[in-house]
Design a protein around this motif. Structure first.
Motif, PDB file in Angstrom:
ATOM      1  N   TYR A 107       0.817  -1.222   0.000  1.00 17.02           N
ATOM      2  CA  TYR A 107       0.000   0.000   0.000  1.00 17.02           C
ATOM      3  C   TYR A 107       0.852   1.273   0.000  1.00 17.02           C
ATOM      4  O   TYR A 107       0.304   2.371   0.100  1.00 17.02           O
ATOM      5  CB  TYR A 107      -0.918   0.000   1.224  1.00 17.02           C
ATOM      6  N   TRP A 122      -1.741   9.594  -1.030  1.00 14.04           N
ATOM      7  CA  TRP A 122      -2.609  10.203  -0.024  1.00 14.04           C
ATOM      8  C   TRP A 122      -1.881  11.370   0.661  1.00 14.04           C
ATOM      9  O   TRP A 122      -2.466  12.441   0.858  1.00 14.04           O
ATOM     10  CB  TRP A 122      -3.030   9.131   0.989  1.00 14.04           C
ATOM     11  N   ALA A 158      -8.820   8.694   7.981  1.00 11.09           N
ATOM     12  CA  ALA A 158      -9.534   7.435   7.735  1.00 11.09           C
ATOM     13  C   ALA A 158      -9.407   6.982   6.282  1.00 11.09           C
ATOM     14  O   ALA A 158      -9.549   5.793   5.985  1.00 11.09           O
ATOM     15  CB  ALA A 158     -11.004   7.580   8.115  1.00 11.09           C
ATOM     16  N   GLU A 159      -9.112   7.906   5.375  1.00  9.43           N
ATOM     17  CA  GLU A 159      -8.957   7.584   3.956  1.00  9.43           C
ATOM     18  C   GLU A 159      -7.547   7.118   3.592  1.00  9.43           C
ATOM     19  O   GLU A 159      -7.307   6.688   2.458  1.00  9.43           O
ATOM     20  CB  GLU A 159      -9.356   8.798   3.107  1.00  9.43           C
ATOM     21  N   ASP A 160      -6.612   7.198   4.535  1.00 10.68           N
ATOM     22  CA  ASP A 160      -5.241   6.733   4.292  1.00 10.68           C
ATOM     23  C   ASP A 160      -5.272   5.213   4.083  1.00 10.68           C
ATOM     24  O   ASP A 160      -5.773   4.483   4.930  1.00 10.68           O
ATOM     25  CB  ASP A 160      -4.362   7.087   5.489  1.00 10.68           C
ATOM     26  N   PRO A 161      -4.741   4.721   2.960  1.00 13.35           N
ATOM     27  CA  PRO A 161      -4.719   3.271   2.734  1.00 13.35           C
ATOM     28  C   PRO A 161      -4.015   2.494   3.853  1.00 13.35           C
ATOM     29  O   PRO A 161      -4.415   1.367   4.158  1.00 13.35           O
ATOM     30  CB  PRO A 161      -3.975   3.127   1.403  1.00 13.35           C
ATOM     31  N   GLN A 218      -6.710   2.227   6.475  1.00 12.05           N
ATOM     32  CA  GLN A 218      -7.781   1.341   6.016  1.00 12.05           C
ATOM     33  C   GLN A 218      -7.398  -0.129   6.087  1.00 12.05           C
ATOM     34  O   GLN A 218      -8.226  -0.984   6.380  1.00 12.05           O
ATOM     35  CB  GLN A 218      -8.180   1.701   4.578  1.00 12.05           C
ATOM     36  N   HIS A 219      -6.132  -0.433   5.821  1.00 14.42           N
ATOM     37  CA  HIS A 219      -5.660  -1.824   5.797  1.00 14.42           C
ATOM     38  C   HIS A 219      -4.902  -2.207   7.064  1.00 14.42           C
ATOM     39  O   HIS A 219      -4.199  -3.220   7.083  1.00 14.42           O
ATOM     40  CB  HIS A 219      -4.821  -2.062   4.545  1.00 14.42           C
ATOM     41  N   GLN A 220      -5.037  -1.390   8.096  1.00 11.22           N
ATOM     42  CA  GLN A 220      -4.457  -1.648   9.418  1.00 11.22           C
ATOM     43  C   GLN A 220      -2.946  -1.878   9.385  1.00 11.22           C
ATOM     44  O   GLN A 220      -2.403  -2.666  10.168  1.00 11.22           O
ATOM     45  CB  GLN A 220      -5.187  -2.804  10.103  1.00 11.22           C
TER      46      GLN A 220
END
Length: 95
Positions: A18, A25, A64-67, A70-72
């Motif tokens: 990512y 981002w 919250a939109e940061d990949p 989002q993918h922890q």
């Protein structure tokens, strides 16, 4: 002004998958005039952002939109700061 801590989380081994999306981002945040400073937490703990010109709610949505979020790959923490003194070169942060 806000300090955003992005600390490595359970899926940090997937960061490479990512990374480009995460960098894109960051670029969007810089181009929007929100992210002033981006850097790494040493040693290899994640990253940080210095953000301004935004509300807490808008920044929470942006983070919250940061990949990576989002993918922890990272967990996020947003710290609000109310600066009241600054070097003259950083006086714009006092607004």
């Amino acid at each position: 002004m806000f300090i955003v801590l992005l600390k490595f989380a359970q899926n940090h081994a997937n960061a490479g998958h990512y990374m480009q999306a995460h960098k894109d981002w960051i670029t969007l945040g810089r181009e929007a005039g929100i992210f002033l400073l981006v850097g790494s937490l040493k040693p290899a703990q994640g990253g940080m952002l210095l953000a301004h010109n935004t509300s807490l709610e808008a920044l929470q949505q942006r983070v919250a939109e940061d990949p990576f979020v989002q993918h922890q790959v990272v967990s996020s923490e947003i710290i609000e700061v109310a600066p009241n003194q600054a070097d003259q070169r950083l006086a714009f942060l006092l607004n």
